[in-house]
Design a protein around this motif. Structure first.
Motif: not given
Ligand SMILES: Cc1ncc(COP(=O)(O)O)c(C=O)c1O
Length: 505
Positions: A418, A422, A427, A474, A477
């Protein structure tokens, strides 16, 4: 003198003998419940207390008996009367956690949240667990073999069989690998194999070289066995680096997954494998080849296994039916020199007396009639379709500066990096709330690295679930990017690549 004396010598214990013993009992009870008299402390002898308080010995005896009936003290003939631990208030569960060994508490909270829940909740698309395409499982053939075995089944078969495994299965596995049956030990999953290796080889404080990143439950198993872990960079696979580690740490053994490694999916070349064997023989260090994925290639088969290259008997090889048939079967095997099999079997006896007998017979028959190779063909094709679906979906969903990865050439996993700020654990938390799960990279390192990495299993979900799962990922994230305060601590481990070693327990 004693606490008891000071508790009751204020004169409150005066009056008729009946009220006297009740008062004495109440005074001592109050001292116990208020903590002035601690669990384990000894009450004065009855005669002694009676003399000091100028009351009859019967009064003291009655008070002590009353206290004992309430579970507050316990009298032992010839040793005296002792204060017991206070009973727990009603409905308070027993505090088991405080009784657990340090080693058993090592599994981090991250692991239990990411794996346990997501594997049983159908609402969550799980990229977390390493599971093959179960839709390919040869149900009909399996049922047919099971029924034919059951038709001939005698009650004897319901008893325990050989600890080392059903002779038919040992023989079938041995013949696939051109070995003798005595070199095969059947176990309940490679995980049990790793545990037996840990119990048999590790003395507390031993160094063990593991891959970094590497299969995280192996890391936990070796740690629980008292090992100190030394990480060898899995992706670099640099043999000089490994030799330096050997010289510095004198490890008890080296554990590696040479083919489609978990989590990176990298495969060691033939030269790297030969070098590994050379080092192991030269420095007399056992090589544990944990090899669940070697038949799960897409284009061309991997180089020969360490076991096949080994001419000295330095390799203990772990193979499993979990990744080529179904993890729920819990049948796997260890291939090793006979004397090693004997010792591992002794350790197995302490852990489990026998491995599921009927499953073993079914698998023996499947191997015997060549069913497994036909099944593998189909499985590899389906895995490739799923690999393509996941790679496509990831490429569409994520720009390279947010998520980077390479397409695996076999195995079960896509290993992803990532953006460095992050944090995969965070996540994953957001992802689970959004109906998808993966395994955060941190788990795979012995030294706290891998914060911005994650492992996605591409084989365990159908194509439509893969596409939907990546879409949900997605979203997770994106929300982590939008709330950077939660992920800003997610810098990749600040350390350089120098080694850090886990302390022994
Ligand atoms: C490298 C490695 N070893 C062992 C195991 C455990 O396999 P089994 O299901 O046979 O216990 C796994 C499972 O993911 C694995 O990846």
């Amino acid at each position: 003198m004693s606490v008891v004396h000071s508790v009751v010598s204020n004169g409150s214990s005066r009056g008729s003998s009946r009220t006297l013993y009740l008062r004495l009992q109440a005074d001592i009870e109050a001292a116990i419940t208020e903590g002035r008299l601690k669990a384990g402390s000894k009450l004065p002898a009855e005669r002694q207390l009676a003399e000091e308080l100028h009351i009859s010995r019967t009064t003291v005896t009655s008070a002590y008996r009353e206290l004992e009936a309430k579970g507050l003290v316990r009298g032992y003939v010839g040793r005296g009367t002792y204060v017991c631990a206070l009973p727990e208030p009603a409905n308070v569960p027993f505090a088991w956690r405080g009784k657990m060994s340090t080693a058993s508490l090592r599994l981090s909270a991250v692991q239990s949240t990411s794996l346990n829940r997501t594997s049983v909740d159908p609402a969550i698309i799980s990229f977390a667990l390493g599971c093959p395409a179960l839709e390919c499982f040869p149900v009909e053939e399996y049922r047919r073999i099971e029924q034919s075995i059951l038709a001939k089944f005698s009650t004897e078969r319901l008893g325990l069989g050989a600890l080392e495994g059903q002779p038919a299965l040992r023989k079938a596995i041995a013949s696939v690998h051109a070995l003798r049956a005595k070199q095969v030990l059947v176990v309940a999953g490679s995980q049990q194999g790793l545990d037996l290796v840990a119990r048999t080889l590790i003395d507390p404080g031993d160094y063990v070289i593991v891959e970094k990143p590497g299969y995280f439950i192996a890391l936990q198993t070796f740690l629980a066995g008292g090992a100190r872990l030394v990480g060898w960079d899995a992706l670099r696979g640099d043999i000089d680096e490994l030799e330096k580690l050997i010289l510095r740490y004198h490890p008890k053994f080296i554990c590696t997954t040479p083919t489609f490694q978990n989590p990176t999916s990298r495969t060691l070349s033939l030269d790297q494998r030969k070098d590994l064997i050379r080092l192991a023989v030269r420095y007399r260090i056992p090589l544990i080849e944990d090899d669940p994925y070697n038949t799960l290639y897409f284009d061309s088969p991997p180089p020969r296994s360490l076991r096949e290259l080994d001419e000295h008997g330095v390799v203990i090889h772990l193979g499993t039916f979990s990744k080529i048939l179904a993890p729920g079967l819990r049948v796997s095997y260890i291939l090793a020199p006979e004397n090693v099999v004997d010792l591992l079997a002794l350790a197995k006896e302490r852990a489990s007396l026998f491995t599921a007998g009927l499953e073993q017979l079914i698998l023996a028959e499947m191997l015997g009639v060549g069913l497994l190779s036909a099944h593998l063909e189909r499985l590899r094709q389906e895995h490739q379709v799923r690999r393509n679906a996941m790679i496509d979906a990831l490429r569409r969903a994520f720009p390279k500066n947010i998520l980077n990865f390479t397409a695996p050439m076999g195995g079960l996993y896509v290993w992803c990096g990532l953006r460095r700020d992050l944090k995969a654990v965070e996540i994953n938390r957001l992802a689970i709330a959004n109906g998808v799960a993966f395994t955060p990279g941190e788990l795979f390192y012995p030294d706290g690295a891998g914060v911005a990495q994650m492992r996605l299993c591409f084989t365990g979900s159908t194509v439509s679930r893969i596409v939907e799962g990546v879409r949900r990922l997605r979203v997770a994230v994106d929300s982590a990017i939008r709330s950077p305060q939660e992920t800003s601590r997610g810098q990749e481990s600040s350390e350089d690549d120098s080694l850090r070693v886990h302390p022994a327990r």
